[in-house]
Motif scaffolding. Structure first.
Motif, PDB file in Angstrom:
ATOM      1  N   ARG A  68       0.695  -1.165   0.166  1.00  0.00           N
ATOM      2  CA  ARG A  68       0.011  -0.062  -0.052  1.00  0.00           C
ATOM      3  C   ARG A  68       0.899   1.269  -0.115  1.00  0.00           C
ATOM      4  O   ARG A  68       0.403   2.524  -0.563  1.00  0.00           O
ATOM      5  CB  ARG A  68      -0.912   0.026   1.069  1.00  0.00           C
ATOM      6  CG  ARG A  68      -2.207  -0.982   1.213  1.00  0.00           C
ATOM      7  CD  ARG A  68      -3.122  -0.681   2.161  1.00  0.00           C
ATOM      8  NE  ARG A  68      -2.605  -0.658   3.623  1.00  0.00           N
ATOM      9  CZ  ARG A  68      -2.245  -1.609   4.488  1.00  0.00           C
ATOM     10  NH1 ARG A  68      -3.041  -2.698   3.995  1.00  0.00           N
ATOM     11  NH2 ARG A  68      -2.185  -1.517   5.551  1.00  0.00           N
ATOM     12  N   LYS A  69       2.015   1.205   0.594  1.00  0.00           N
ATOM     13  CA  LYS A  69       2.751   2.544   0.860  1.00  0.00           C
ATOM     14  C   LYS A  69       4.206   2.225  -0.227  1.00  0.00           C
ATOM     15  O   LYS A  69       4.735   3.484  -0.261  1.00  0.00           O
ATOM     16  CB  LYS A  69       3.309   2.458   2.307  1.00  0.00           C
ATOM     17  CG  LYS A  69       2.105   2.483   3.203  1.00  0.00           C
ATOM     18  CD  LYS A  69       2.571   2.746   4.492  1.00  0.00           C
ATOM     19  CE  LYS A  69       1.692   2.956   5.516  1.00  0.00           C
ATOM     20  NZ  LYS A  69       1.846   2.991   6.877  1.00  0.00           N
ATOM     21  N   GLN A  70       4.505   1.193  -0.641  1.00  0.00           N
ATOM     22  CA  GLN A  70       5.729   1.432  -1.489  1.00  0.00           C
ATOM     23  C   GLN A  70       5.511   1.667  -2.609  1.00  0.00           C
ATOM     24  O   GLN A  70       4.767   1.050  -3.625  1.00  0.00           O
ATOM     25  CB  GLN A  70       6.373  -0.089  -1.419  1.00  0.00           C
ATOM     26  CG  GLN A  70       7.730  -0.175  -1.982  1.00  0.00           C
ATOM     27  CD  GLN A  70       8.265  -1.618  -1.849  1.00  0.00           C
ATOM     28  OE1 GLN A  70       7.597  -2.577  -1.127  1.00  0.00           O
ATOM     29  NE2 GLN A  70       9.242  -1.958  -2.348  1.00  0.00           N
ATOM     30  N   PRO A  71       6.178   2.822  -3.160  1.00  0.00           N
ATOM     31  CA  PRO A  71       6.092   2.956  -4.694  1.00  0.00           C
ATOM     32  C   PRO A  71       6.952   2.135  -5.510  1.00  0.00           C
ATOM     33  O   PRO A  71       7.711   1.354  -5.157  1.00  0.00           O
ATOM     34  CB  PRO A  71       6.589   4.573  -4.698  1.00  0.00           C
ATOM     35  CG  PRO A  71       7.689   4.481  -3.483  1.00  0.00           C
ATOM     36  CD  PRO A  71       7.065   3.739  -2.439  1.00  0.00           C
ATOM     37  N   GLY A  72       6.798   2.334  -6.757  1.00  0.00           N
ATOM     38  CA  GLY A  72       7.357   1.227  -7.893  1.00  0.00           C
ATOM     39  C   GLY A  72       8.688   1.858  -8.164  1.00  0.00           C
ATOM     40  O   GLY A  72       9.119   2.776  -7.379  1.00  0.00           O
ATOM     41  N   PHE A  73       9.361   1.037  -8.892  1.00  0.00           N
ATOM     42  CA  PHE A  73      10.847   1.242  -9.276  1.00  0.00           C
ATOM     43  C   PHE A  73      10.950   2.886  -9.831  1.00  0.00           C
ATOM     44  O   PHE A  73      11.623   3.659  -9.353  1.00  0.00           O
ATOM     45  CB  PHE A  73      11.323   0.322 -10.112  1.00  0.00           C
ATOM     46  CG  PHE A  73      12.886   0.321 -10.682  1.00  0.00           C
ATOM     47  CD1 PHE A  73      13.816   0.350  -9.703  1.00  0.00           C
ATOM     48  CD2 PHE A  73      13.213   1.215 -11.695  1.00  0.00           C
ATOM     49  CE1 PHE A  73      14.983   0.487 -10.042  1.00  0.00           C
ATOM     50  CE2 PHE A  73      14.395   1.225 -12.067  1.00  0.00           C
ATOM     51  CZ  PHE A  73      15.262   1.128 -11.292  1.00  0.00           C
ATOM     52  N   MET A  74      10.200   3.118 -10.812  1.00  0.00           N
ATOM     53  CA  MET A  74      10.187   4.425 -11.437  1.00  0.00           C
ATOM     54  C   MET A  74      10.043   5.461 -10.536  1.00  0.00           C
ATOM     55  O   MET A  74      10.605   6.574 -10.485  1.00  0.00           O
ATOM     56  CB  MET A  74       9.657   4.342 -12.863  1.00  0.00           C
ATOM     57  CG  MET A  74      10.142   3.684 -13.871  1.00  0.00           C
ATOM     58  SD  MET A  74      11.941   4.010 -14.216  1.00  0.00           S
ATOM     59  CE  MET A  74      11.829   5.669 -14.804  1.00  0.00           C
ATOM     60  N   GLU A  75       8.867   5.350  -9.904  1.00  0.00           N
ATOM     61  CA  GLU A  75       8.310   6.393  -8.771  1.00  0.00           C
ATOM     62  C   GLU A  75       9.463   6.633  -7.780  1.00  0.00           C
ATOM     63  O   GLU A  75       9.717   7.733  -7.652  1.00  0.00           O
ATOM     64  CB  GLU A  75       7.090   6.007  -8.105  1.00  0.00           C
ATOM     65  CG  GLU A  75       5.977   6.110  -9.287  1.00  0.00           C
ATOM     66  CD  GLU A  75       5.430   4.779  -9.494  1.00  0.00           C
ATOM     67  OE1 GLU A  75       4.413   4.641 -10.044  1.00  0.00           O
ATOM     68  OE2 GLU A  75       5.627   3.461  -8.798  1.00  0.00           O
TER      69      GLU A  75
END
Length: 106
Positions: A68-75
């Motif tokens: 829920r809190k972890q952004p993706g690689f590019m973000e």
């Protein structure tokens, strides 16, 4: 002076007897060590399985919270670039240090 052959023979007979006893003792100890090693291996596997089974509900909750809190690689890269942040990576070793009291890097 040379000892009589009967004395030498008696010494050799006594040595043979002691070596036979030692061989029997070492064989018994080796069998015991092998059995103990096998039991320890089985116990370790059982404990690891129990840890996995008992920890599964907690790990599921942790994964859900992270997702829920972890952004993706590019973000993540864009956030680091845009806000001039630094970051640290926690891997298996760091988590073992945090969760296992018996884990030692040395």
């Amino acid at each position: 002076m040379l000892e009589p052959s009967s004395t030498v023979f008696d010494h050799l007979k006594q040595q043979n007897s002691l070596l036979s006893e030692l061989t029997e003792l070492l064989t018994t100890r080796t069998e015991l060590a092998t059995s103990t090693s096998s039991e320890v291996t089985t116990t370790r596997r059982t404990v690891e399985s129990l840890k996995t089974i008992l920890g599964a509900p907690l790990l599921t909750r942790v994964r859900a919270a992270i997702m829920r809190k972890q952004p993706g690689f590019m973000e993540t890269l864009e956030l680091i670039r845009d806000e001039e942040l630094s970051f640290a990576r926690f891997g298996d070793g760091e988590f073992r240090l945090m969760t296992r009291l018996d884990f030692n890097l040395c």
